[in-house]
Design an enzyme around this catalytic site. Structure first.
Site, PDB file in Angstrom:
ATOM      1  N   ASP A 285       5.486   4.100  -5.161  1.00  0.00           N
ATOM      2  CA  ASP A 285       4.485   3.406  -4.369  1.00  0.00           C
ATOM      3  C   ASP A 285       4.510   1.943  -4.801  1.00  0.00           C
ATOM      4  O   ASP A 285       5.006   1.613  -5.880  1.00  0.00           O
ATOM      5  CB  ASP A 285       3.114   4.042  -4.646  1.00  0.00           C
ATOM      6  CG  ASP A 285       1.968   3.261  -4.053  1.00  0.00           C
ATOM      7  OD1 ASP A 285       2.029   2.947  -2.855  1.00  0.00           O
ATOM      8  OD2 ASP A 285       1.019   2.954  -4.803  1.00  0.00           O
TER       9      ASP A 285
ATOM     10  N   ASP B 167       1.614  -0.731  -4.024  1.00  0.00           N
ATOM     11  CA  ASP B 167       0.325  -1.335  -4.366  1.00  0.00           C
ATOM     12  C   ASP B 167      -0.310  -0.714  -5.602  1.00  0.00           C
ATOM     13  O   ASP B 167      -0.574   0.497  -5.645  1.00  0.00           O
ATOM     14  CB  ASP B 167      -0.637  -1.205  -3.181  1.00  0.00           C
ATOM     15  CG  ASP B 167      -0.145  -1.979  -1.971  1.00  0.00           C
ATOM     16  OD1 ASP B 167       0.843  -2.715  -2.094  1.00  0.00           O
ATOM     17  OD2 ASP B 167      -0.758  -1.836  -0.898  1.00  0.00           O
TER      18      ASP B 167
ATOM     19  N   ARG C 164       5.550 -11.838  18.429  1.00  0.00           N
ATOM     20  CA  ARG C 164       6.289 -12.702  17.496  1.00  0.00           C
ATOM     21  C   ARG C 164       7.700 -12.152  17.298  1.00  0.00           C
ATOM     22  O   ARG C 164       7.963 -10.957  17.453  1.00  0.00           O
ATOM     23  CB  ARG C 164       5.568 -12.753  16.163  1.00  0.00           C
ATOM     24  CG  ARG C 164       4.174 -13.342  16.243  1.00  0.00           C
ATOM     25  CD  ARG C 164       4.218 -14.852  16.306  1.00  0.00           C
ATOM     26  NE  ARG C 164       2.896 -15.446  16.185  1.00  0.00           N
ATOM     27  CZ  ARG C 164       2.636 -16.608  15.633  1.00  0.00           C
ATOM     28  NH1 ARG C 164       3.630 -17.336  15.148  1.00  0.00           N
ATOM     29  NH2 ARG C 164       1.405 -17.072  15.566  1.00  0.00           N
TER      30      ARG C 164
ATOM     31  N   ALA D   6       2.920   1.789   2.501  1.00  0.00           N
ATOM     32  CA  ALA D   6       2.305   1.521   3.798  1.00  0.00           C
ATOM     33  C   ALA D   6       2.544   0.089   4.245  1.00  0.00           C
ATOM     34  O   ALA D   6       2.299  -0.256   5.394  1.00  0.00           O
ATOM     35  CB  ALA D   6       0.797   1.780   3.736  1.00  0.00           C
TER      36      ALA D   6
ATOM     37  N   LYS E 100       3.757   9.487   3.871  1.00  0.00           N
ATOM     38  CA  LYS E 100       4.786   9.281   2.851  1.00  0.00           C
ATOM     39  C   LYS E 100       5.551  10.583   2.592  1.00  0.00           C
ATOM     40  O   LYS E 100       6.770  10.579   2.414  1.00  0.00           O
ATOM     41  CB  LYS E 100       4.154   8.781   1.554  1.00  0.00           C
ATOM     42  CG  LYS E 100       3.622   7.362   1.634  1.00  0.00           C
ATOM     43  CD  LYS E 100       3.152   6.876   0.275  1.00  0.00           C
ATOM     44  CE  LYS E 100       2.645   5.444   0.355  1.00  0.00           C
ATOM     45  NZ  LYS E 100       2.209   4.931  -0.957  1.00  0.00           N
TER      46      LYS E 100
ATOM     47  N   ASP F 176      -0.407   5.326  -7.891  1.00  0.00           N
ATOM     48  CA  ASP F 176      -1.696   5.087  -8.529  1.00  0.00           C
ATOM     49  C   ASP F 176      -2.833   5.794  -7.817  1.00  0.00           C
ATOM     50  O   ASP F 176      -3.951   5.852  -8.330  1.00  0.00           O
ATOM     51  CB  ASP F 176      -2.001   3.585  -8.510  1.00  0.00           C
ATOM     52  CG  ASP F 176      -2.334   3.108  -7.099  1.00  0.00           C
ATOM     53  OD1 ASP F 176      -3.484   2.678  -6.864  1.00  0.00           O
ATOM     54  OD2 ASP F 176      -1.456   3.188  -6.226  1.00  0.00           O
TER      55      ASP F 176
ATOM     56  N   ASN G 169      -4.510   9.328  -2.744  1.00  0.00           N
ATOM     57  CA  ASN G 169      -4.016   9.445  -1.364  1.00  0.00           C
ATOM     58  C   ASN G 169      -2.544   9.834  -1.316  1.00  0.00           C
ATOM     59  O   ASN G 169      -2.072  10.337  -0.302  1.00  0.00           O
ATOM     60  CB  ASN G 169      -4.212   8.112  -0.628  1.00  0.00           C
ATOM     61  CG  ASN G 169      -5.672   7.767  -0.430  1.00  0.00           C
ATOM     62  OD1 ASN G 169      -6.482   8.632  -0.127  1.00  0.00           O
ATOM     63  ND2 ASN G 169      -6.022   6.511  -0.620  1.00  0.00           N
TER      64      ASN G 169
END
Length: 355
Positions: free
Chosen positions: A109, A111, A173, A217, A261, A284, A287
């Site tokens: 992960d 974050d 964009r 994510a 995930k 961490d 989730n």
């Protein structure tokens, strides 16, 4: 001896020569087959073949990954989107001097596991600097960052809403414009936020010849550039749909959060022929329990309270690199400040004595 006895019980005088019998038997078999095909078991047409194949795939996915076929398809979409984004499945080439341990991989992960804080917030700040949206529009993002810093954990609703906002911000964009921005974000805003302990763990996997993947994510372009800078195998992230090099504002596959995930890792394992029992996952957040639970080794990095409790119950390794935060919880900030001033004063006195 009768002709029946001489010919093994068959009355060939009645049915003709053996050749006549075989011809008649073949015709009968053909008629019988046609009867079954036309009435009892009709030939498998394209739709029937699709249904049969889907049923077999459903059983296989359930047996191997314990998930629904639609969830697996969503994971395949996410991986396919990542491959299309990078132009290849791998963003880095392994060191030719390191023997590769085929089938083994580590999933990280991002974050609060690899970097401090939220990559989505850093991404949103980068979008703001490039005038993708107004200050009023970014206020909710600032509030989510404040909550993340205070609690040390992420909220699924916040992540989902943040993804929707980001998709809306980049709609219309160019992909090249976003890639350029992501390179700037990684080089100027993320490398200095790395948890050194987590980076060392990833480097250990690379040295052992394992594949190392980021599963986040965060937008796939950002995750892939970060993986490339660190020499990781690749990255899977949230994929925004693009047509003719321009973002449509729609999502491809899952948002890579929670169960998403797990779906993507299952698809990746199938494509890369990974043995999940020999793989390791790091996170961490509670989730990410679906991803952590599907591999042979799970490690909680800087865990939130729920994941710490779950990890301890399951006997998973826990590594917490937030030493200052841990000390603050144990002793309180005033005590730490006093200790810091005392240590500084002691060092000054020692230096003066030497002079």
């Amino acid at each position: 001896m009768s002709s029946n006895d001489a010919r093994g019980g068959w009355d060939f005088d009645a049915i003709g020569t053996p050749e006549d019998f075989l011809s008649s038997w073949s015709a009968s078999r053909g008629n019988l087959r046609r009867f079954f095909e036309d009435h009892a078991a009709a030939p498998i047409n394209e739709e029937s073949q699709r249904q049969a194949g889907e049923a077999a795939a459903t059983q296989a996915v359930a047996a191997i990954y314990d998930m629904d076929l639609n969830d697996f398809h969503a994971g395949v979409d996410a991986v396919a989107g990542a491959i299309e984004s990078a132009g290849a499945i791998h963003v880095s080439t392994p060191d030719p001097d390191v023997p590769q341990d085929v089938g083994a991989a580590a999933f990280f992960d991002v974050d609060n596991t690899l970097i401090q804080g939220s990559s989505l917030i850093v991404f949103a700040q980068g979008l703001f600097r490039k005038k993708f949206f107004t200050f009023k529009e970014i206020l909710p993002v600032v509030w989510k960052q404040a909550k993340f810093k205070l609690t040390g954990s992420e909220n699924a609703d916040d992540v989902s809403r943040g993804r929707e906002q980001a998709l809306e911000f980049i709609k219309g964009r160019s992909v090249s414009e976003l890639v350029e921005l992501c390179e700037e974000i990684v080089d100027k805003r993320m490398t200095d936020k790395m948890w050194p302990g987590t980076k060392q763990l990833a480097d250990m996997h690379i040295a052992a010849g394992h594949q190392v993947w980021l599963v986040s994510a965060t937008p796939v372009q950002l995750a892939q550039i970060l993986a490339q800078r660190l020499g990781f195998t690749g990255a899977i992230g949230t994929v925004a749909e693009a047509k003719d090099g321009v973002f449509t504002g729609r999502l491809v596959g899952d948002i890579l959060h929670g169960p998403g995930k797990r779906h993507a890792v299952a698809a990746l394992a199938s494509i890369e022929k990974l043995d999940l029992a020999r793989c390791t996952a790091y996170s961490d957040s509670i989730n990410d329990l679906p991803m952590l639970s599907m591999v042979g080794t799970a490690v909680a990095i800087n865990p939130d309270s729920k994941l710490r409790k779950e990890a301890e119950a399951r006997g998973w390794e826990v590594r917490d690199f937030r030493s200052l935060r841990k000390a603050a919880r144990a002793y309180g900030l005033p005590a730490l400040a006093t200790a810091a001033f005392s240590l500084t004063g002691w060092r000054i006195r020692q230096k003066l004595r030497k002079e």
